[in-house]
Design a protein around this motif. Structure first.
Motif, PDB file in Angstrom:
ATOM      1  N   MET A   1       3.666   7.576   0.333  1.00  0.00           N
ATOM      2  CA  MET A   1       3.444   6.518  -0.645  1.00  0.00           C
ATOM      3  C   MET A   1       3.389   5.181   0.056  1.00  0.00           C
ATOM      4  O   MET A   1       4.338   4.780   0.704  1.00  0.00           O
ATOM      5  CB  MET A   1       4.619   6.471  -1.609  1.00  0.00           C
ATOM      6  CG  MET A   1       4.680   7.696  -2.458  1.00  0.00           C
ATOM      7  SD  MET A   1       3.596   7.504  -3.825  1.00  0.00           S
ATOM      8  CE  MET A   1       4.781   7.847  -5.088  1.00  0.00           C
ATOM      9  N   PHE A   2       2.256   4.528  -0.083  1.00  0.00           N
ATOM     10  CA  PHE A   2       2.218   3.249   0.587  1.00  0.00           C
ATOM     11  C   PHE A   2       2.401   2.082  -0.367  1.00  0.00           C
ATOM     12  O   PHE A   2       2.455   2.242  -1.579  1.00  0.00           O
ATOM     13  CB  PHE A   2       1.011   3.083   1.497  1.00  0.00           C
ATOM     14  CG  PHE A   2      -0.289   3.688   1.026  1.00  0.00           C
ATOM     15  CD1 PHE A   2      -0.525   5.038   1.181  1.00  0.00           C
ATOM     16  CD2 PHE A   2      -1.272   2.895   0.455  1.00  0.00           C
ATOM     17  CE1 PHE A   2      -1.724   5.593   0.784  1.00  0.00           C
ATOM     18  CE2 PHE A   2      -2.474   3.440   0.058  1.00  0.00           C
ATOM     19  CZ  PHE A   2      -2.699   4.795   0.216  1.00  0.00           C
ATOM     20  N   ILE A   3       2.550   0.925   0.218  1.00  0.00           N
ATOM     21  CA  ILE A   3       2.725  -0.312  -0.551  1.00  0.00           C
ATOM     22  C   ILE A   3       1.381  -1.020  -0.507  1.00  0.00           C
ATOM     23  O   ILE A   3       0.764  -1.136   0.548  1.00  0.00           O
ATOM     24  CB  ILE A   3       3.778  -1.205   0.114  1.00  0.00           C
ATOM     25  CG1 ILE A   3       5.114  -0.463   0.181  1.00  0.00           C
ATOM     26  CG2 ILE A   3       3.870  -2.545  -0.586  1.00  0.00           C
ATOM     27  CD1 ILE A   3       6.121  -0.870  -0.807  1.00  0.00           C
TER      28      ILE A   3
ATOM     29  N   ASP B   1       4.131  -0.615  -5.457  1.00  0.00           N
ATOM     30  CA  ASP B   1       4.106   0.765  -5.000  1.00  0.00           C
ATOM     31  C   ASP B   1       2.754   1.409  -5.299  1.00  0.00           C
ATOM     32  O   ASP B   1       2.120   1.121  -6.317  1.00  0.00           O
ATOM     33  CB  ASP B   1       5.202   1.537  -5.718  1.00  0.00           C
ATOM     34  CG  ASP B   1       5.516   2.849  -5.032  1.00  0.00           C
ATOM     35  OD1 ASP B   1       6.518   2.888  -4.314  1.00  0.00           O
ATOM     36  OD2 ASP B   1       4.755   3.817  -5.220  1.00  0.00           O
ATOM     37  N   GLN B   2       2.351   2.307  -4.443  1.00  0.00           N
ATOM     38  CA  GLN B   2       1.069   3.008  -4.591  1.00  0.00           C
ATOM     39  C   GLN B   2       0.920   3.676  -5.958  1.00  0.00           C
ATOM     40  O   GLN B   2      -0.182   3.781  -6.500  1.00  0.00           O
ATOM     41  CB  GLN B   2       0.950   4.057  -3.488  1.00  0.00           C
ATOM     42  CG  GLN B   2      -0.385   4.775  -3.439  1.00  0.00           C
ATOM     43  CD  GLN B   2      -0.321   6.009  -2.557  1.00  0.00           C
ATOM     44  OE1 GLN B   2       0.584   6.128  -1.735  1.00  0.00           O
ATOM     45  NE2 GLN B   2      -1.240   6.917  -2.720  1.00  0.00           N
TER      46      GLN B   2
ATOM     47  N   ILE C   1     -20.860   0.193  -2.572  1.00  0.00           N
ATOM     48  CA  ILE C   1     -22.035   0.972  -2.954  1.00  0.00           C
ATOM     49  C   ILE C   1     -22.492   0.351  -4.274  1.00  0.00           C
ATOM     50  O   ILE C   1     -21.903   0.580  -5.318  1.00  0.00           O
ATOM     51  CB  ILE C   1     -21.682   2.453  -3.156  1.00  0.00           C
ATOM     52  CG1 ILE C   1     -21.192   3.039  -1.840  1.00  0.00           C
ATOM     53  CG2 ILE C   1     -22.905   3.218  -3.671  1.00  0.00           C
ATOM     54  CD1 ILE C   1     -20.734   4.463  -1.937  1.00  0.00           C
TER      55      ILE C   1
ATOM     56  N   ARG D   1     -12.447   1.146  -2.783  1.00  0.00           N
ATOM     57  CA  ARG D   1     -12.149   0.403  -3.999  1.00  0.00           C
ATOM     58  C   ARG D   1     -10.829   0.912  -4.559  1.00  0.00           C
ATOM     59  O   ARG D   1     -10.587   2.112  -4.560  1.00  0.00           O
ATOM     60  CB  ARG D   1     -13.228   0.643  -5.059  1.00  0.00           C
ATOM     61  CG  ARG D   1     -14.579   0.079  -4.778  1.00  0.00           C
ATOM     62  CD  ARG D   1     -15.711   0.874  -5.427  1.00  0.00           C
ATOM     63  NE  ARG D   1     -15.309   1.687  -6.558  1.00  0.00           N
ATOM     64  CZ  ARG D   1     -15.401   1.315  -7.843  1.00  0.00           C
ATOM     65  NH1 ARG D   1     -15.912   0.158  -8.159  1.00  0.00           N
ATOM     66  NH2 ARG D   1     -15.013   2.132  -8.807  1.00  0.00           N
TER      67      ARG D   1
ATOM     68  N   ARG E   1      -4.764  -4.225 -13.972  1.00  0.00           N
ATOM     69  CA  ARG E   1      -6.027  -3.519 -14.241  1.00  0.00           C
ATOM     70  C   ARG E   1      -7.202  -4.061 -13.434  1.00  0.00           C
ATOM     71  O   ARG E   1      -8.347  -3.707 -13.670  1.00  0.00           O
ATOM     72  CB  ARG E   1      -6.377  -3.530 -15.740  1.00  0.00           C
ATOM     73  CG  ARG E   1      -5.400  -2.763 -16.582  1.00  0.00           C
ATOM     74  CD  ARG E   1      -5.965  -2.271 -17.917  1.00  0.00           C
ATOM     75  NE  ARG E   1      -7.070  -2.964 -18.468  1.00  0.00           N
ATOM     76  CZ  ARG E   1      -7.109  -3.511 -19.683  1.00  0.00           C
ATOM     77  NH1 ARG E   1      -6.046  -3.437 -20.457  1.00  0.00           N
ATOM     78  NH2 ARG E   1      -8.190  -4.090 -20.119  1.00  0.00           N
ATOM     79  N   LYS E   2      -6.919  -4.922 -12.472  1.00  0.00           N
ATOM     80  CA  LYS E   2      -8.005  -5.484 -11.675  1.00  0.00           C
ATOM     81  C   LYS E   2      -8.424  -4.526 -10.560  1.00  0.00           C
ATOM     82  O   LYS E   2      -7.592  -3.829  -9.968  1.00  0.00           O
ATOM     83  CB  LYS E   2      -7.545  -6.800 -11.036  1.00  0.00           C
ATOM     84  CG  LYS E   2      -7.524  -7.969 -12.009  1.00  0.00           C
ATOM     85  CD  LYS E   2      -8.928  -8.440 -12.290  1.00  0.00           C
ATOM     86  CE  LYS E   2      -8.938  -9.831 -12.893  1.00  0.00           C
ATOM     87  NZ  LYS E   2     -10.310 -10.228 -13.236  1.00  0.00           N
ATOM     88  N   TRP E   3      -9.710  -4.517 -10.295  1.00  0.00           N
ATOM     89  CA  TRP E   3     -10.250  -3.778  -9.159  1.00  0.00           C
ATOM     90  C   TRP E   3     -10.307  -4.700  -7.950  1.00  0.00           C
ATOM     91  O   TRP E   3     -10.493  -5.903  -8.092  1.00  0.00           O
ATOM     92  CB  TRP E   3     -11.665  -3.284  -9.461  1.00  0.00           C
ATOM     93  CG  TRP E   3     -11.684  -2.107 -10.376  1.00  0.00           C
ATOM     94  CD1 TRP E   3     -11.700  -2.137 -11.733  1.00  0.00           C
ATOM     95  CD2 TRP E   3     -11.706  -0.719 -10.009  1.00  0.00           C
ATOM     96  NE1 TRP E   3     -11.719  -0.848 -12.238  1.00  0.00           N
ATOM     97  CE2 TRP E   3     -11.721   0.028 -11.202  1.00  0.00           C
ATOM     98  CE3 TRP E   3     -11.702  -0.047  -8.781  1.00  0.00           C
ATOM     99  CZ2 TRP E   3     -11.746   1.421 -11.206  1.00  0.00           C
ATOM    100  CZ3 TRP E   3     -11.723   1.342  -8.789  1.00  0.00           C
ATOM    101  CH2 TRP E   3     -11.737   2.060  -9.992  1.00  0.00           C
TER     102      TRP E   3
ATOM    103  N   ASP F   1      -3.066   5.872   6.918  1.00  0.00           N
ATOM    104  CA  ASP F   1      -2.816   5.048   5.731  1.00  0.00           C
ATOM    105  C   ASP F   1      -2.510   3.584   6.052  1.00  0.00           C
ATOM    106  O   ASP F   1      -1.980   2.868   5.221  1.00  0.00           O
ATOM    107  CB  ASP F   1      -1.669   5.608   4.874  1.00  0.00           C
ATOM    108  CG  ASP F   1      -2.127   6.810   4.085  1.00  0.00           C
ATOM    109  OD1 ASP F   1      -3.337   6.943   3.874  1.00  0.00           O
ATOM    110  OD2 ASP F   1      -1.271   7.612   3.672  1.00  0.00           O
ATOM    111  N   GLU F   2      -2.852   3.150   7.237  1.00  0.00           N
ATOM    112  CA  GLU F   2      -2.614   1.749   7.533  1.00  0.00           C
ATOM    113  C   GLU F   2      -3.642   0.897   6.785  1.00  0.00           C
ATOM    114  O   GLU F   2      -4.849   1.136   6.893  1.00  0.00           O
ATOM    115  CB  GLU F   2      -2.724   1.487   9.043  1.00  0.00           C
ATOM    116  CG  GLU F   2      -2.213   0.116   9.413  1.00  0.00           C
ATOM    117  CD  GLU F   2      -2.665  -0.316  10.810  1.00  0.00           C
ATOM    118  OE1 GLU F   2      -2.811  -1.531  11.019  1.00  0.00           O
ATOM    119  OE2 GLU F   2      -2.892   0.562  11.666  1.00  0.00           O
ATOM    120  N   ILE F   3      -3.143  -0.051   6.002  1.00  0.00           N
ATOM    121  CA  ILE F   3      -4.046  -0.922   5.256  1.00  0.00           C
ATOM    122  C   ILE F   3      -4.333  -2.143   6.126  1.00  0.00           C
ATOM    123  O   ILE F   3      -3.429  -2.891   6.476  1.00  0.00           O
ATOM    124  CB  ILE F   3      -3.430  -1.331   3.909  1.00  0.00           C
ATOM    125  CG1 ILE F   3      -3.219  -0.076   3.059  1.00  0.00           C
ATOM    126  CG2 ILE F   3      -4.310  -2.330   3.180  1.00  0.00           C
ATOM    127  CD1 ILE F   3      -2.410  -0.312   1.812  1.00  0.00           C
TER     128      ILE F   3
ATOM    129  N   MET G   1     -12.927  -8.225  -5.382  1.00  0.00           N
ATOM    130  CA  MET G   1     -14.279  -7.786  -5.719  1.00  0.00           C
ATOM    131  C   MET G   1     -15.229  -8.967  -5.577  1.00  0.00           C
ATOM    132  O   MET G   1     -14.877 -10.089  -5.937  1.00  0.00           O
ATOM    133  CB  MET G   1     -14.330  -7.301  -7.175  1.00  0.00           C
ATOM    134  CG  MET G   1     -13.885  -5.884  -7.347  1.00  0.00           C
ATOM    135  SD  MET G   1     -15.003  -4.776  -6.492  1.00  0.00           S
ATOM    136  CE  MET G   1     -13.927  -3.371  -6.248  1.00  0.00           C
TER     137      MET G   1
END
Lengths: 91, 1001
Positions: A1-3, A13-14, A25, A56, A64-66, A76-78, A84
């Protein structure tokens, strides 16, 4: 579980997020002009990279934002999160 | 006999408090501080259980969580019973009952022991090889195999205990409170970092706490005295939280760790009541320090599993910590110096050590000299070739090792003994490190895998990082900690440490015997009875991957996950296959490190909280009126309302007739509702629905179909235009959240230029739907001042109205084909409005109907249910709903896909009606449809999606998807069932009122 550092809410939390597949795309503006193959390319073909991938994500149980994320799928390194509409980093 | 194995009063055992407990039905005494294992040893009980496959007698091997053999059933035949518990971890309490597992009728006389005698016929893969033929017999074999499988017994009653979850955030988490963990935690906390220190034991201090040896000194004190002082200081440090009896189960990415805190397992039954038994800690740590220590490993030799054969460090711990000796005539078998510590410990307590068998040629360290000076015999370059004693070790025999270590020579030395302490060196406990994604490197010199690449902000310290001697531990910790925590100094930068040195090493993974390997039993995995010869057999049969050998031989697959023997398994594979251990790699270490109870995992999410249900505002009314419920998504929906002893069929038939003959009422509150506002709302609907929306007048309703980009039907529902820039969309009950998510996705990512705002209002409104020829009269009674004429309030239109003081939104829409109204009110008025409708409808015999009747009524009309009649492969064309797909609109979601070659194929499955030749036969939903009965293989055309007996038509009806069904009108098809073939005819899917006359009746 990532942050995940939601660009609108901060670190969460993920569990609160939903993955939305490959980023950048764009939906064709004139789908009727496309051949079956071109349209199938938009619909189905995804890179699914092992390594650094542009994705995405949606803060589904939050604002609720994308937004976009650059993530290394092997560990899993961000690397980066950006909103957007913003340009992806060239590197 | 009961206490003569206590050697001295230990400071960790309170001999003033006696505790009685039962083992296999017999009562024994122990003291406060004992584990079940130490108390059993004190009572001279070594035989604790039987092994899994050969049912060999097994005893206590270790003094920790790595125990493979001494696993017991606790409190059998009570609702708190628990299988496979390690006796070495159970703290005894008054009234504890433990019993042996995997034996029948009892541990002393076990019928299954026959397997040991016939073990030559039970090699690795025995079950795979034997029960293959004939294939059809598997079901018969399986029954018998299952009888003999499994270890303990799972509880059959509900768990009476409470479990909990807790989230913890900290700067530094330190796992393991041995000397390294304590020093790391202390220095982290003192540097203003919020620190959490956890240890699986109930005492801090690890092995150092009882390490009272003249060879290990810190600050000129014995290491045990020094660490006690440190522990005392810890308790006064702010920023530091300490949790004992807390075992870290899993180390996930992003420093997310799961730990189990054990709160009441050590308490007497009366003190457990009403308290939380175990708590799952979900820990997010900025930095993690692993100080998980090392596990002593055994040596692999013939018959190395008898009760009385223990790890050398365990013999020492039982003597030093618990004050219990494991045998009166002790022999030690070693390849390193640590056995000599145990030997001195026993010798100093006056316990006899008969001999030491050491596979090395010599060692000149101080501690070995001390043992020599004590006059204890050491057989250098020797190995044990066999042991004797069925239920308890009685003797060993040793022989001289050849120089290459592959064979033995000379004469047998027989030594009678009742305890054998074994050590094959130490294995760093890298389980958590590798779980987190860390990469290991093999240290050829010490024959250990060590942490190499850290995947997150973490550090391994102490013996789990390969530092085994106190001097190395403290020196390296000081350097690494400063760097890791970015601090300038630690408390122990200038401390003087003396510890023994070790120079002589010899490692042989599988020790030879004077017998050929086929005649020996060198156990590698004690719990699963995997021997070295099983591993060799697997290699001979062509297995190469360590993961495959593991599964074939079951090495490392027990409840202990092979904590003791995995390294030997790797070593034997490497030696046999001629590869290097570093290249071979390890098997995957998976969570949990030690088994977790289900209770801990689910925490409070049990019973009605396991999966939370959503209930409508009218729910209480449904319950009062004896409704049966069904789950739809997360909702509990009224399914049907049986009167007296009606079954579902009868109730549904009655409800369906009433709805068409007079009036019915349905709770439709669960339908998803999305409020859509903004100047581009009409354009937005145009893009998401297949039909056109721009010309929909204010106050009008329209049915819409939503596709995915692939052209497949995704959701449907009625959307109403409330104002110029204001719509309310309804979605299917199950699809509400996904539809909102999808719409948000398009708005935010593809069409950010649109001025549209979406709000979920599903929970804000309660909806009662009244249908039937008398629905108009009922509504008129409730809202007398509203003009319900066709001109003012036609089908597919909307009115704001008021029922008393309650504002409501009225829609004249229909899912049954009857004249009907949907009344939407603020949710908290839902039940009141419902009751008002029931009251007003009484004279018309208004009948509440549930989802089953709703499904039947709509099926009579051929209305689809997304998800029942569609499955993600149906386009609107397949559904024969071409009328709803706009040809004029340039684009909408999924439009392009309707023109793909595949979606345009004539022979796709299409929705049709089916009528059975015998009108009384109701088809089974999901039944397959064929056109030829005697084909092989049979060509399956499709399946039944909805099927009911229609009371209004007095015959059975069905909807189905059939290949090329559109062109099969009137064609005879067959539905082959187990016991019969059913003849059906393809029909128009609209069975009832094909001209829609009833809508306006």
């Amino acid at each position: 579980m990532f942050i995940i550092n939601c660009p609108y809410c901060g670190e969460r939390d993920q569990q609160e997020f939903k993955a939305g597949g490959e980023a950048h795309i764009e939906r064709p503006k004139q789908p009727t002009e496309l051949s079956d193959d071109e349209w199938a390319g938009y619909l189905f073909m995804r890179k699914n990279i092992k390594g650094v991938q542009f994705e995405r994500w949606n803060h589904a149980h939050g604002c609720r934002k994308w937004f976009n994320m650059v993530r290394d799928t092997s560990n899993d390194e961000i690397k980066l999160i950006y909103k957007m509409g913003e340009k992806p980093p060239s590197e | 006999m009961s206490t003569n194995l206590r050697v001295k009063s230990s400071e960790f055992i309170d001999e003033t408090i006696r505790i009685s407990f039962k083992f296999n039905g017999k009562t024994y005494q122990g003291f406060k501080g004992d584990t079940l294992a130490s108390a059993l040893l004190a009572n001279n009980i070594h035989l604790v259980g039987r092994s899994f496959k050969y049912h060999r007698p097994r005893g206590i091997m270790t003094a920790g969580s790595e125990e493979p053999n001494a696993i017991v059933q606790l409190n059998d035949k009570t609702n708190r019973t628990e299988p496979n518990v390690r006796a070495t971890e159970v703290e005894i309490y008054e009234g504890l009952e433990a019993s042996s597992q995997n034996c029948w009728p009892n541990v002393n006389f076990d019928i299954g022991g026959i397997n040991n005698a016939i073990s030559a016929f039970l090699p690795a893969g025995f079950y795979y090889k034997t029960f293959m033929w004939p294939a059809s017999f598997w079901e018969k074999y399986e029954y018998f195999i299952r009888q003999s499988a499994g270890l303990g017994k799972s509880p059959s009653d509900n768990d009476p205990d409470i479990y909990d979850h807790r989230n913890i955030h900290c700067d530094v988490l330190v796992v393991g409170a041995g000397i390294s963990g304590i020093l790391a935690a202390k220095n982290a906390a003192k540097n203003n970092l919020k620190t959490l220190l956890v240890d699986e034991k109930n005492e801090l201090g690890g092995a150092t706490i009882y390490q009272n040896s003249e060879f290990n000194k810190i600050d000129n004190q014995s290491s045990s005295n020094w660490i006690k002082k440190e522990i005392q200081e810890l308790k006064n440090i702010k920023n530091l939280e300490i949790k004992t009896r807390t075992s870290v189960a899993a180390f996930h990415g992003y420093n997310y760790l799961l730990a189990r805190e054990n709160l009441t397992d050590h308490l007497e039954k009366k003190n457990k009541q009403g308290k939380i038994r175990q708590r799952l800690l979900k820990i997010r740590a900025k930095k993690v320090i692993l100080a998980t220590g090392a596990l002593e490993r055994p040596l692999i030799f013939n018959n190395n599993d008898r009760p009385g054969i223990m790890l050398s460090s365990a013999v020492k711990k039982y003597a030093d910590f618990y004050g219990v000796i494991s045998g009166k005539k002790n022999v030690f078998f070693t390849n390193n110096d640590s056995a000599y510590e145990s030997v001195l410990c026993l010798h100093n307590k006056g316990i006899k050590v008969e001999a030491i068998i050491d596979i090395r040629e010599n060692s000149d360290s101080k501690i070995v000299k001390a043992v020599k000076d004590a006059g204890i015999t050491i057989h250098w370059s020797h190995t044990i070739v066999d042991t004797k004693g069925y239920k308890k070790l009685s003797s060993i025999s040793a022989m001289k090792l050849s120089n290459d270590g592959l064979s033995v020579t000379g004469k047998n030395i027989n030594i009678s003994c009742d305890c054998l302490g074994v050590t094959g060196g130490w294995t760093p406990a890298v389980h958590l490190f590798t779980q987190s994604g860390g990469k290991l490197v093999f240290d050829e010199n010490n024959k250990v895998f060590l942490p190499n690449e850290y995947p997150s902000e973490q550090l391994s310290v102490g013996s789990c990082n390969g530092d085994f001697k106190i001097k190395e531990i403290i020196n390296n910790l000081s350097i690494n900690l400063k760097q890791f925590l970015k601090i300038k100094k630690t408390d122990f930068d200038d401390i003087t440490v003396e510890s023994e040195e070790e120079n002589s090493k010899r490692n042989i993974w599988l020790l030879p015997s004077d017998k050929p390997i086929g005649k020996t039993k060198p156990f590698v995995d004690y719990q699963n009875d995997a021997t070295a010869k099983d591993i060799k057999l697997a290699l001979r049969e062509g297995f190469r991957s360590i993961e495959h050998v593991k599964r074939y031989t079951t090495t490392g697959m027990g409840t202990d996950q092979g904590k003791l023997g995995n390294m030997h398994a790797l070593g034997i594979i490497a030696d046999t296959a001629g590869v290097k251990m570093g290249e071979l790699g390890t098997t995957t270490f998976r969570p949990p490190y030690t088994p977790l109870t289900f209770g801990t995992i689910v925490g409070r999410n049990v019973g009605e909280y396991f999966d939370i249900f959503r209930r409508t505002p009218m729910n209480d009314w449904h319950i009062e009126n004896k409704a049966k419920f069904e789950n739809v998504g997360q909702w509990k929906r009224a399914w049907y309302y049986p009167i007296n002893d009606e079954n579902m069929h009868k109730a549904v038939q009655r409800e369906s007739l009433a709805a068409r003959e007079s009036a019915g009422i349905l709770d439709a509150s669960t339908l998803g509702k999305i409020d859509i506002q903004g100047s581009d709302a009409s354009e937005f609907l145009n893009r998401v629905y297949t039909n056109a929306w721009s010309k929909l007048g204010i106050g009008k309703c329209r049915y819409g179909l939503m596709l995915n980009e692939d052209g497949m039907v995704y959701d449907d529902g009625v959307t109403t235009r409330l104002g110029e820039n204001h719509y309310i969309m309804t979605t299917t009950t199950g699809g509400a959240a996904n539809v909102l998510g999808k719409l948000e996705d398009y708005l935010q990512t593809e069409w950010p230029e649109l001025d549209v705002y979406l709000t979920s209002v599903t929970d804000h409104y309660a909806t009662a739907s009244i249908c039937g020829p008398n629905s108009k009269k009922i509504l008129n009674k409730i809202i007398p001042d509203l003009d319900l004429s066709e001109e003012n309030f036609p089908h597919m239109s909307f009115k704001n109205a008021q029922i008393g003081n309650i504002k409501c939104r009225l829609m004249r829409i229909s899912f049954t084909g009857e004249h009907s109204y949907e009344i939407n009110v603020q949710a908290n008025y839902g039940k009141a409005i419902w009751e008002k409708c029931m009251e007003a409808g009484k004279e018309f015999n208004i009948t509440p109907y549930g989802t089953e009747t709703m499904h039947l009524l709509r099926a009579e009309k051929g209305f689809i249910i997304v998800g029942q009649d569609t499955d993600g492969t149906m386009t609107p064309i397949d559904l024969q709903m071409n009328w709803i797909v706009s040809k004029k609109k340039y684009d909408f979601i999924g439009k392009r896909s309707l023109y793909r070659s595949d979606t345009m194929k004539e022979e796709r499955k299409q929705l049709v009606g089916l009528l059975t030749d015998d009108p009384n036969i109701v088809l089974e939903e999901g039944a397959q449809i064929v056109s030829e009965l005697n084909q092989s293989p049979v060509n399956m055309l499709g399946h039944v999606t909805s099927s009911y007996y229609s009371p209004n038509l007095k015959k059975s009806i069905a909807l189905a998807v059939v290949r090329s069904g559109k062109n099969m009108m009137g064609k005879k098809l067959f539905i082959p069932m187990v016991d019969k073939n059913i003849n059906v005819t393809v029909a128009n899917p609209i069975f009832f009122d094909t001209e829609n006359k009833r809508l306006n009746a």
